[in-house]
Every structure is written in C-alpha cells, then in structure tokens.
Design a protein around this motif. Structure first.
Motif, PDB file in Angstrom:
ATOM      1  N   ARG A  69       0.828  -1.214   0.000  1.00 51.06           N
ATOM      2  CA  ARG A  69       0.000   0.000   0.000  1.00 51.06           C
ATOM      3  C   ARG A  69       0.861   1.263   0.000  1.00 51.06           C
ATOM      4  O   ARG A  69       0.487   2.281  -0.571  1.00 51.06           O
ATOM      5  CB  ARG A  69      -0.934   0.003   1.212  1.00 51.06           C
ATOM      6  N   ALA A  70       2.019   1.167   0.646  1.00 50.32           N
ATOM      7  CA  ALA A  70       2.921   2.322   0.713  1.00 50.32           C
ATOM      8  C   ALA A  70       3.783   2.459  -0.536  1.00 50.32           C
ATOM      9  O   ALA A  70       4.551   3.427  -0.656  1.00 50.32           O
ATOM     10  CB  ALA A  70       3.807   2.205   1.954  1.00 50.32           C
ATOM     11  N   GLY A  71       3.680   1.514  -1.468  1.00 50.91           N
ATOM     12  CA  GLY A  71       4.471   1.578  -2.695  1.00 50.91           C
ATOM     13  C   GLY A  71       5.942   1.333  -2.473  1.00 50.91           C
ATOM     14  O   GLY A  71       6.789   1.916  -3.159  1.00 50.91           O
ATOM     15  N   MET A  72       6.271   0.445  -1.540  1.00 49.14           N
ATOM     16  CA  MET A  72       7.655   0.170  -1.179  1.00 49.14           C
ATOM     17  C   MET A  72       8.138  -1.133  -1.829  1.00 49.14           C
ATOM     18  O   MET A  72       7.327  -1.965  -2.242  1.00 49.14           O
ATOM     19  CB  MET A  72       7.784   0.064   0.343  1.00 49.14           C
ATOM     20  N   PRO A  73       9.461  -1.345  -1.906  1.00 50.01           N
ATOM     21  CA  PRO A  73       9.987  -2.623  -2.425  1.00 50.01           C
ATOM     22  C   PRO A  73       9.618  -3.771  -1.505  1.00 50.01           C
ATOM     23  O   PRO A  73       9.608  -3.619  -0.281  1.00 50.01           O
ATOM     24  CB  PRO A  73      11.500  -2.397  -2.466  1.00 50.01           C
ATOM     25  N   ILE A  74       9.313  -4.916  -2.113  1.00 50.90           N
ATOM     26  CA  ILE A  74       8.835  -6.073  -1.354  1.00 50.90           C
ATOM     27  C   ILE A  74       9.669  -7.295  -1.709  1.00 50.90           C
ATOM     28  O   ILE A  74       9.764  -7.659  -2.893  1.00 50.90           O
ATOM     29  CB  ILE A  74       7.348  -6.348  -1.664  1.00 50.90           C
ATOM     30  N   PRO A  75      10.275  -7.938  -0.720  1.00 49.52           N
ATOM     31  CA  PRO A  75      10.912  -9.240  -0.970  1.00 49.52           C
ATOM     32  C   PRO A  75       9.826 -10.306  -1.082  1.00 49.52           C
ATOM     33  O   PRO A  75       9.159 -10.627  -0.106  1.00 49.52           O
ATOM     34  CB  PRO A  75      11.800  -9.446   0.262  1.00 49.52           C
ATOM     35  N   LEU A  76       9.615 -10.829  -2.262  1.00 44.79           N
ATOM     36  CA  LEU A  76       8.505 -11.743  -2.512  1.00 44.79           C
ATOM     37  C   LEU A  76       8.674 -13.051  -1.752  1.00 44.79           C
ATOM     38  O   LEU A  76       9.782 -13.447  -1.403  1.00 44.79           O
ATOM     39  CB  LEU A  76       8.399 -12.038  -4.010  1.00 44.79           C
ATOM     40  N   GLY A  77       7.545 -13.729  -1.538  1.00 47.20           N
ATOM     41  CA  GLY A  77       7.588 -15.099  -1.071  1.00 47.20           C
ATOM     42  C   GLY A  77       7.924 -15.995  -2.250  1.00 47.20           C
ATOM     43  O   GLY A  77       7.758 -15.612  -3.419  1.00 47.20           O
ATOM     44  N   GLY A  78       8.378 -17.198  -1.989  1.00 43.88           N
ATOM     45  CA  GLY A  78       8.840 -18.063  -3.072  1.00 43.88           C
ATOM     46  C   GLY A  78       7.741 -18.756  -3.836  1.00 43.88           C
ATOM     47  O   GLY A  78       8.010 -19.516  -4.766  1.00 43.88           O
ATOM     48  N   THR A  79       6.488 -18.505  -3.474  1.00 43.65           N
ATOM     49  CA  THR A  79       5.380 -19.186  -4.134  1.00 43.65           C
ATOM     50  C   THR A  79       4.169 -18.261  -4.158  1.00 43.65           C
ATOM     51  O   THR A  79       4.144 -17.225  -3.479  1.00 43.65           O
ATOM     52  CB  THR A  79       5.031 -20.499  -3.427  1.00 43.65           C
ATOM     53  N   SER A  80       3.185 -18.637  -4.980  1.00 43.54           N
ATOM     54  CA  SER A  80       1.951 -17.859  -5.114  1.00 43.54           C
ATOM     55  C   SER A  80       2.236 -16.434  -5.549  1.00 43.54           C
ATOM     56  O   SER A  80       1.576 -15.492  -5.115  1.00 43.54           O
ATOM     57  CB  SER A  80       1.154 -17.890  -3.798  1.00 43.54           C
ATOM     58  N   ASN A  81       3.256 -16.284  -6.404  1.00 40.33           N
ATOM     59  CA  ASN A  81       3.533 -15.004  -7.062  1.00 40.33           C
ATOM     60  C   ASN A  81       2.824 -15.004  -8.406  1.00 40.33           C
ATOM     61  O   ASN A  81       2.814 -16.010  -9.111  1.00 40.33           O
ATOM     62  CB  ASN A  81       5.031 -14.800  -7.291  1.00 40.33           C
TER      63      ASN A  81
END
Length: 646
Positions: free
Chosen positions: A428-440
């Motif tokens: 929501r804040a428009g920040m960088p996100i380290p994704l989870g390894g699944t369900s991307n």
C-alpha cells in the motif's frame, strides 16, 4: 428431455476415433462425407456443424461454441480442453483424412534446429525434420481448415510425401528436447552476461571484497587497541538497527488497523476476454505429492483452453516424472524436463520453463501448495484494473499444520505477520517487497523486462522483488490465500532457514554492488526499507545473541566498577537492549496474531509463545550457518522435503 450421456466407444467402422461421443447418433462413418466444401471457421457455424456431424452432442458443441467466442479460441480447442476429444487418436484420424503420415513420436535428432525454433513452444506451428536424404514438414492441422488442406494437397499431390501430421503436444515435446542443450545454457548464463551486476553468479565483486577486508581489519584493530570504544560503537550501530526494524513492524501493525486491505473484485466482466494464464510448478523429488498437487491445480477456476500448466522437473527425477505421467494431466498441462546443467536450483528451472510459457500472466506454485480456487481470477482482476506499473501480485501464505508442534506454530505466526500484515503494508505504501517463493503472479512483460529469475540466487523471490521495484514496477497483494505446510523437524527447519538467509545475503550483496545507483533506483525511502527488510533480517538473525552479550557485559562492568567511562551512556544502552529484545519478540507475536483469523488464534498453543526467544536463537544459528555455506557452497539448494497431508 433426458440428459445426454458420455459414451466411450472403441474404434470401429461407425466411430470416429479420437472422440468421446456425447449424445446423439453417428451420422456418417466419414465425418467429411456430408460436410459442405470450403473453409471451416468464419463465425464458427461451419465448425460447429462439422463436430455435430462427427457425433458430438449438441449441448456440448453449443457450450464449446460459446466458450470459443468468449475465449477467442476454436470449437476444436474447447472440445479438446474439456476432454471430449482424445488428441492422439484425433490427430491420427486427421492424418488419415488428409492422406498424410501420422507421427506419434519425433526423434529430436531429426529436428531441423533454427534460431527461432522456440517460438513453437509458445504457439502451434509446423516443424521441419531431416530424414535420410529429404526433409519433411510436420503440421498439426485444424478442423476448421481441413477442407483447405485437402484442396492444397489435391492441387499439389507431391505434398503428401513432404508433409506429416502430429499433435501440437508431440511437436512441442520435440522442440523442448531438440533445443535443450542450447536453451539451458542460455537460461543459466543470460542474466549474468546481459546484466552482470544483477546476477548472483559471483558472491561479491572485487570492490566489495576489498571493502569487506578493510572493515574486518579496522574492526579487529579497534577491538584489540580500543575495546571499550569499539564495543560502544558496535553497540550503538546494532541498537539503532534493531530499533529501526522494530519501528517498521510497529508501523505496519498500526496501519493494518487503520487501513484494512480492500478485496479485489474477481468477477469476469462481460466482453472481456481472459488471457492465457501460465502456471509454473517447480518439482524435485516430489513423487508422493503429485496426486494431491495435480488435484489442487486442477481446481483453479480458469477456462481450461486458456490455461498453460507446466510441471517443471529435473530431467533425471524419474520418480516425480513417472508420478506425473500416471495422472490425467489434460491437454492444458505438460511436463518440462530441465537438463542437468549449471546450478540445480528452483529459479533455474523456472527460467528454463519460462521460455515455453504461452501466457501473458504467470503464476508460480510449490509442490505442497493448495491455492484458493479463485486466486487466478482475483489476480487477473487486479492486473486488469491496475496500471502497467503493477508487475507482480503476492498471495498470502497460510500454514495448515500450525498445531503440529511449536516449530510449525511459530512458523505460522511468522508467516501470518509477514504475508498478511507487513507485506500488504509495504504494498500500500508503494515500497519494495521481498517476494515469497510461491503464489507469485506476474505480468509476463514485467518478468521479461527485468531478466526473469536469477538461476544462481537461492532466494530468487527476494531478488526478483527488488529488481522489479528498481525497474519501476510495483507489487500488490491478494486476499485469496495459498495453504502450505510448515516444517515440523528442527533439522528441516534449519536447512530451509539457512537457504533463505544465504539467499538474502546474496540479494543484499547484488543490490549493493552499485550503492548510489541502487539509491537512485529505489529512492531514499525505498532504499531505507530495503536495508531494514533484507539487511535487517540478516543482522537481526546474526547479532541477536550479541544483544544478550551486551546486556551481560554491561551489567558486569557496572557492578564491578571497572568501567572508566561515564556509566550513563551504558545504562541507556543496556535499557535500549532490553527494549529491543522484548520489542522484537512482542512485535513478532503481535504481527502474527494481528494477521491470524479467529480460528487460527484458537488453534495455536499459547505456551509455545514462550519459546519465541529459542526460535530467534535458532534463526541466529541458521544465519551463521548460511554465512559459512555462502563461502563454501554458494549455490547449494537445500531442498525442503514435503509429505502428503489429508
């Protein structure tokens, strides 16, 4: 009117081989005998009449006609997708109608390898074979063009010797095998060759190694010559870092109550055609998980004719491939065999399979995943209503076995805080996100723009999330969860956490190769969030025991009276240590409980929360193990074993 019945008929003179005839009688032994001449297609009426004359029941032809119109496909493709036509027998029959040789297996050594050959992995088309002293073209004819093909062959009888017929699946399999060697080499090294500064193939650059050596030299010198000053400086830096990490999580906790996540409308809008959705499932030694996995992937709500499911296996993983072959995968699914070249990592397998992905949207799942059936629809709706900068969506991950033991319980608490509170806040804040390894879920165009997955990074998710943000894309979140199982064995948990922390270290080193360029790409706030999320996790894990050491030493110095400096500063630091340690534990628990559903809150055993300090100390052990492995076996992928659950 009685409901129609599906009748599986043996091949006979009155049956069109390849069809599972639904209702109605066979009208002709030769389905073309009463068909009108000319090209089938147009508005689909001729194609519909063709299949009706072949004995397909009218309700099914009508349904396929409507689906073809909505999905921008053909009636033939819709019937095959629904399992009403058996592709192998159907294309054998088409070959007979055209007077062509039918091929049910293509030797990859016979394939004429062209630079653009891989396009046949993404769209149906002819393939050239070199056999002895001549070349032949293998086609996959369509029913709507059958009369056109017949007319061409009648006009040029010599074509019969130059053409053969095979199903699209047979052609794709031959292309996968024929180009495997070149494709896997390109997959493995392309990111490193095209964008070397973003590849984790090297642990660190020469400049980074030099700076690390300087830091270690001055640190050891300071500890030996000025121990109190070195102790104080290290203490101050770690205190500020811990405080920043806790503040970020408390901000997310407060914001989660003030700004609840909106539910994305997942209805299909009239007149809007759904795109092809590629689902990638990377598997290794997962034979036992295959039956449940295939069932769960099959439950995803999406038109079958617009699905492109790829089960990606290592080429030598015979057990998993055999288990997949034993399932009725359907024509929308295929098994991609990744050659044993380069690092044996999940991102290399995904990047290899991406070369044949037909969809404009890409989803990634793991072997143990149970995604919500409507997850693809929700993701498509978010992409449809979002702008082009929305490059990725992360679905929350929920733990099914949180009640198994204290490890799975605290793991579930950690996932709840991360995927349902912290990551939605960052999105929501428009920040960088380290994704989870699944369900991307990705736009294919965004994946291509950033170079796809890095085959050499063992936490490809965190790395990819940072690269997407640096290229101007943002990541959103979904509400439809994917259910997973957590490790219940301490050994498995440590090996999994070691891989994660090693990969986050790789990611930090890669992103920080050009610090000023990274600062400009991420922006000041994004750069700070990156440090708190990636470096913060690493430092928190590695330095956590030091906080207890700092408290102990400070108490000893204060009580013994041996401290020569003003004790006020050390009193402040000691209380800051108490606040940081207790704050990290409380934030960990509070975030998790904030994300939990009411049902989950009743299932976790409250006494397990007392083991939070042990959980964090285990993270520290895994972190130091990760650093050792980074130096000795950088690209080792310590796989997490999975077991079927009810």
């Amino acid at each position: 009117m009685a409901p129609s019945k599906t009748i599986d008929q043996p091949i006979s003179g009155n049956t069109w081989p390849g069809l599972r005839l639904v209702g109605g009688k066979h009208r002709s032994a030769d389905p073309m005998a009463s068909a009108k001449p000319g090209k089938l297609g147009g508005d689909g009426r001729d194609e519909a009449q063709f299949f009706l004359r072949c004995g397909i029941g009218k309700p099914h032809v009508d349904a396929a006609t409507r689906a073809a119109r909505i999905n921008a496909t053909t009636i033939e493709r819709e019937l095959i997708a629904e399992g009403l036509i058996e592709p192998k027998l159907y294309y054998r029959w088409l070959a007979g109608e055209l007077g062509l040789q039918h091929i049910d297996h293509i030797d990859p050594a016979e394939v004429v390898r062209l630079p653009s050959m891989d396009v046949l992995l993404r769209s149906d088309g002819p393939i050239r074979l070199s056999r002895q002293d001549r070349q032949i073209t293998v086609i996959a004819p369509e029913a709507r063009r059958l009369e056109e093909h017949k007319a061409q062959i009648r006009a040029r009888p010599g074509l019969q010797g130059d053409l053969a017929c095979a199903s699209p699946a047979i052609i794709r399999e031959a292309v996968w095998q024929a180009g495997a060697g070149d494709r896997v080499r390109q997959t493995t090294f392309q990111l490193d060759q095209d964008h070397r500064d973003t590849s984790a193939r090297r642990v660190m650059t020469a400049a980074q190694g030099f700076l690390l050596g300087l830091v270690l030299f001055f640190s050891m010198t300071g500890i030996l010559l000025w121990p109190f000053l070195a102790f104080t400086m290290l203490h101050l830096v770690l205190t500020l870092f811990f405080s920043g990490c806790i503040l970020l999580r408390l901000t997310a906790l407060i914001a989660s109550g003030l700004m609840p996540q909106k539910l994305c409308q997942a209805d299909i809008t009239d007149g809007v055609r759904l795109p092809v959705y590629t689902v990638l499932v990377a598997l290794h030694d997962e034979a036992a998980m295959v039956p449940a996995l295939v069932s769960r992937i099959s439950a995803l709500r999406w038109p079958k004719s617009r699905l492109d499911i790829k089960y990606v296996c290592e080429a030598d993983d015979v057990a998993t491939i055999s288990a997949l072959l034993a399932q009725n995968l359907g024509p929308q699914s295929e098994i991609v065999r990744t050659p044993g070249f380069g690092p044996r990592t999940k991102p290399k397998a995904l990047q290899y399979a991406l070369q044949g992905a037909r969809g404009s949207l890409i989803a990634v799942y793991d072997a143990e995943d149970k995604p919500a059936p409507g997850q693809l629809l929700e993701a498509w709706s978010a992409f449809f209503h979002g702008d082009a900068r929305l490059g990725c969506l992360q679905a929350p991950l929920a733990i099914a076995n949180l009640r198994s033991n204290w490890i799975s319980g605290l793991f579930a608490l950690e996932y709840s805080g991360l995927f349902r509170v912290l990551i939605p806040f960052l999105a929501r804040a428009g920040m960088p996100i380290p994704l989870g390894g699944t369900s991307n879920h990705f736009r294919r165009s965004a994946l291509d723009a950033v170079g796809g997955w890095d085959p050499h990074n063992v936490t490809e998710d965190a790395d990819l999330g940072m690269r997407l943000y640096a290229h101007g894309y943002r990541t959103g979140t979904l509400r439809s969860a994917t259910v997973e199982t957590a490790p219940v064995s301490l050994d498995v948990w440590i090996r999994q956490r070691t891989r994660w922390l090693k990969g986050w270290t790789q990611t930090w080193l890669v992103v920080m190769r050009r610090p000023m360029r990274t600062f400009r790409a991420l922006g000041p706030v994004g750069f700070l969030v990156f440090q708190l999320m990636i470096a913060g996790m690493l430092v928190s894990a590695l330095a956590h025991p030091l906080m207890f050491v700092f408290i102990g030493l400070t108490l000893i110095w204060l009580v013994s009276g041996t401290m020569t400096a003003d004790p006020t500063l050390y009193n402040i630091l000691m209380w800051a240590d108490f606040i940081n340690i207790s704050g990290s534990y409380l934030a960990f628990i509070a975030l998790g409980f904030r994300g939990f559903t009411k049902h989950e809150r009743t299932r976790i055993r409250k006494r397990w929360l007392m083991l939070t300090p042990v959980y964090w100390l285990l993270m520290s052990f895994s972190g130091w193990r990760a650093l050792g492995q980074l130096m000795t076996n950088t690209h080792l992928w310590e796989k997490t074993p999975h077991h079927p659950t009810s």
